[in-house]
Design an enzyme around this catalytic site. Structure first.
Site, PDB file in Angstrom:
ATOM      1  N   SER A 188       0.853   1.296  -9.481  1.00 30.21           N
ATOM      2  CA  SER A 188       1.093  -0.071  -9.939  1.00 30.21           C
ATOM      3  C   SER A 188       2.232  -0.729  -9.156  1.00 30.21           C
ATOM      4  CB  SER A 188       1.408  -0.087 -11.439  1.00 30.21           C
ATOM      5  OG  SER A 188       2.527   0.740 -11.734  1.00 30.21           O
ATOM      6  N   TYR A 246      10.557  14.396  -8.293  1.00 30.29           N
ATOM      7  CA  TYR A 246       9.852  14.113  -7.039  1.00 30.29           C
ATOM      8  C   TYR A 246      10.795  14.311  -5.852  1.00 30.29           C
ATOM      9  CZ  TYR A 246       7.109  11.362  -3.644  1.00 30.29           C
ATOM     10  OH  TYR A 246       6.415  10.933  -2.540  1.00 30.29           O
ATOM     11  N   ASP A 248       0.554   5.201  -0.824  1.00 26.97           N
ATOM     12  CA  ASP A 248       0.187   4.230  -1.850  1.00 26.97           C
ATOM     13  C   ASP A 248       0.089   2.822  -1.272  1.00 26.97           C
ATOM     14  OD1 ASP A 248       0.407   6.454  -3.413  1.00 26.97           O
ATOM     15  OD2 ASP A 248       2.178   5.786  -4.509  1.00 26.97           O
ATOM     16  N   GLY A 303       2.595   3.663 -15.040  1.00 27.82           N
ATOM     17  CA  GLY A 303       2.923   5.025 -15.438  1.00 27.82           C
ATOM     18  C   GLY A 303       1.759   5.984 -15.423  1.00 27.82           C
ATOM     19  N   GLY A 320       0.123   6.935 -12.580  1.00 28.19           N
ATOM     20  CA  GLY A 320      -0.055   7.544 -11.263  1.00 28.19           C
ATOM     21  C   GLY A 320      -1.067   6.820 -10.410  1.00 28.19           C
ATOM     22  N   GLU A 367      10.297   0.178  -1.615  1.00 25.63           N
ATOM     23  CA  GLU A 367      10.327   1.148  -2.707  1.00 25.63           C
ATOM     24  C   GLU A 367      11.361   2.237  -2.451  1.00 25.63           C
ATOM     25  OE1 GLU A 367       7.355   3.421  -5.755  1.00 25.63           O
ATOM     26  OE2 GLU A 367       6.728   1.690  -4.602  1.00 25.63           O
ATOM     27  N   GLU A 371      -2.035  15.712  -1.829  1.00 25.58           N
ATOM     28  CA  GLU A 371      -0.927  15.287  -2.692  1.00 25.58           C
ATOM     29  C   GLU A 371       0.393  15.845  -2.175  1.00 25.58           C
ATOM     30  OE1 GLU A 371      -1.194  12.495  -4.711  1.00 25.58           O
ATOM     31  OE2 GLU A 371      -2.848  13.638  -5.578  1.00 25.58           O
ATOM     32  N   THR A 431       1.596  15.329   0.530  1.00 23.80           N
ATOM     33  CA  THR A 431       1.431  15.583   1.968  1.00 23.80           C
ATOM     34  C   THR A 431       1.897  14.395   2.794  1.00 23.80           C
ATOM     35  OG1 THR A 431      -0.862  14.854   1.699  1.00 23.80           O
ATOM     36  CG2 THR A 431      -0.470  17.226   1.751  1.00 23.80           C
ATOM     37  N   ASP A 432       1.988  13.199   2.203  1.00 22.43           N
ATOM     38  CA  ASP A 432       2.262  12.022   3.026  1.00 22.43           C
ATOM     39  C   ASP A 432       3.655  12.054   3.634  1.00 22.43           C
ATOM     40  OD1 ASP A 432       3.435  11.546   0.523  1.00 22.43           O
ATOM     41  OD2 ASP A 432       2.710   9.465   0.384  1.00 22.43           O
TER      42      ASP A 432
END
Length: 381
Positions: free
Chosen positions: A125, A222, A170, A120, A122, A158, A31, A33-34
């Site tokens: 979507s 974030y 994602d 919403g 996680g 995004e 998490e 990490t990307d």
């Protein structure tokens, strides 16, 4: 699929040229990490965004969602501007913008969408909306783009159009996952490995627990953590935290004066190491042993990255106390979902324990469902 096709015909007065689907995802481990060019291990969910689409040649983009009250959104492709649309339409419109910005001759489309991916929670979507749009336009315009290339374009939509600074996990999971596997993604070179993940063969199940606490990655928290990770890399003299070896973590942390940056660096480097440990255990067939690693990952997300919330901590605590093998929050945090690894025989017991813990704490009842490793984006008709 039938409903989306019929909805398209009702809206636009003609049959669509095709129908496509792209799934949401849940991340097993790895998490934040990307964007640090590290490692992640997502799997696609059965829940999908489905799009009925036809191409247009007049520069008009028409968008409609069966899930959101409102009329058709009509835009002109040559007038699309980043950060000007804050609605759901920013995600498919951003894909059109990203494709055109990359030089692809997309001259418009009629799109009708419906999604079963919880928003919403996680579970990506937004990535599902982006990837299904990208795949449809890739096919209709015969662009010849690969799945990883489509994922990169969807990420750009995004990041730059919708203004959410996510990594590429994602979109890659939605575009590239295969049924019965988790995806081991190297976020530096985008190389992927499909790792068999047949939990029923081991008498196990992976549950998703949607806390019902809505999260939003565009609210600044974030981005703040991403900036902190980038600052840590800069102070350590590396391009990304991927380049800090786990064996050298203590030495690296001692060179960071800011306690907040130290925490972020410790989480990222240790979570990359957790991905490597999980891969080794899955390759060895020792699936049950990944449970404690999941729980260790949650502690790191809670204490070092500080992106958990009371509801997610309650899921992990109640599930483990009821006999789960391990559990962790998943996704961007501040709400959303957790994953819980359980013996198949203990699913009802663990689900009951988590549900009762939520009731006792006065929380809205969580939604619990199995995470079945499913197929990535595909054309349906």
């Amino acid at each position: 699929m039938v409903g989306v096709r019929e909805g398209f015909e009702e809206l636009y007065g003609a049959a669509p040229q095709g129908v496509w689907a792209a799934p949401g995802r849940v991340n097993l481990i790895g998490e934040y990490t990307d964007f640090n060019e590290g490692f992640v291990m997502p799997l696609a969910l059965p829940h999908t965004a489905v799009a009925a689409v036809s191409r247009r040649t007049d520069g008009v983009l028409r968008l409609h969602s069966a899930d959101i009250e409102g009329p058709v959104v009509e835009l002109r492709v040559d007038e699309l501007e980043p950060l000007t649309n804050t609605s759901w339409a920013a995600y498919p419109a951003g894909v059109v913008w990203a494709l055109r910005s990359a030089g692809h001759p997309v001259t418009g489309a009629d799109i009708h969408l419906a999604s079963t991916v919880p928003t919403g929670a996680g579970l990506s979507s937004s990535a599902a909306l982006e990837v299904v749009t990208a795949l449809a336009l890739n096919d209709l315009y015969e662009l010849g783009l690969t799945r990883p290339e489509l994922a990169r374009l969807a990420q750009r939509a995004e990041n730059d159009f919708a203004g959410v600074p996510c990594g590429v996990m994602d979109q890659t999971a939605s575009a590239c996952c295969t049924e019965g596997h988790v995806l081991h993604l190297d976020c530096r070179d985008l190389s992927i490995r499909q790792v068999p993940f047949d939990l029923p063969a081991h008498g196990l199940e992976l549950l998703v627990v949607d806390s019902r606490v809505k999260h939003a990655l565009g609210d600044g928290a974030y981005a703040e953590r991403r900036a902190g990770c980038e600052e840590g890399a800069r102070q350590l003299g590396v391009s990304h935290l991927r380049d800090v070896a786990y064996e050298e973590l203590d030495s690296a942390l001692s060179r960071l004066p800011d306690e907040r940056v130290r925490r972020y660096v410790r989480h990222v480097v240790s979570d990359d190491h957790r991905v490597e440990r999980v891969i080794a255990l899955l390759d060895a067939g020792d699936v049950r042993a990944i449970g404690p690693i999941l729980t260790d990952g949650h502690v790191s997300l809670r204490d070092d990255l500080r992106i958990s919330c009371p509801e997610l901590d309650l899921v992990v605590g109640a599930a483990n106390a009821a006999g789960a093998l391990g559990a962790r929050m998943t996704g961007g945090g501040f709400g959303g979902s957790a994953v819980v690894l359980v013996e198949s025989a203990d699913v009802d017991t663990v689900t009951k324990a988590v549900t009762e813990a939520f009731a006792a704490a006065g929380h809205t009842a969580p939604r619990v469902f199995p995470a079945v490793p499913s197929e990535g984006a595909r054309r349906l008709s």
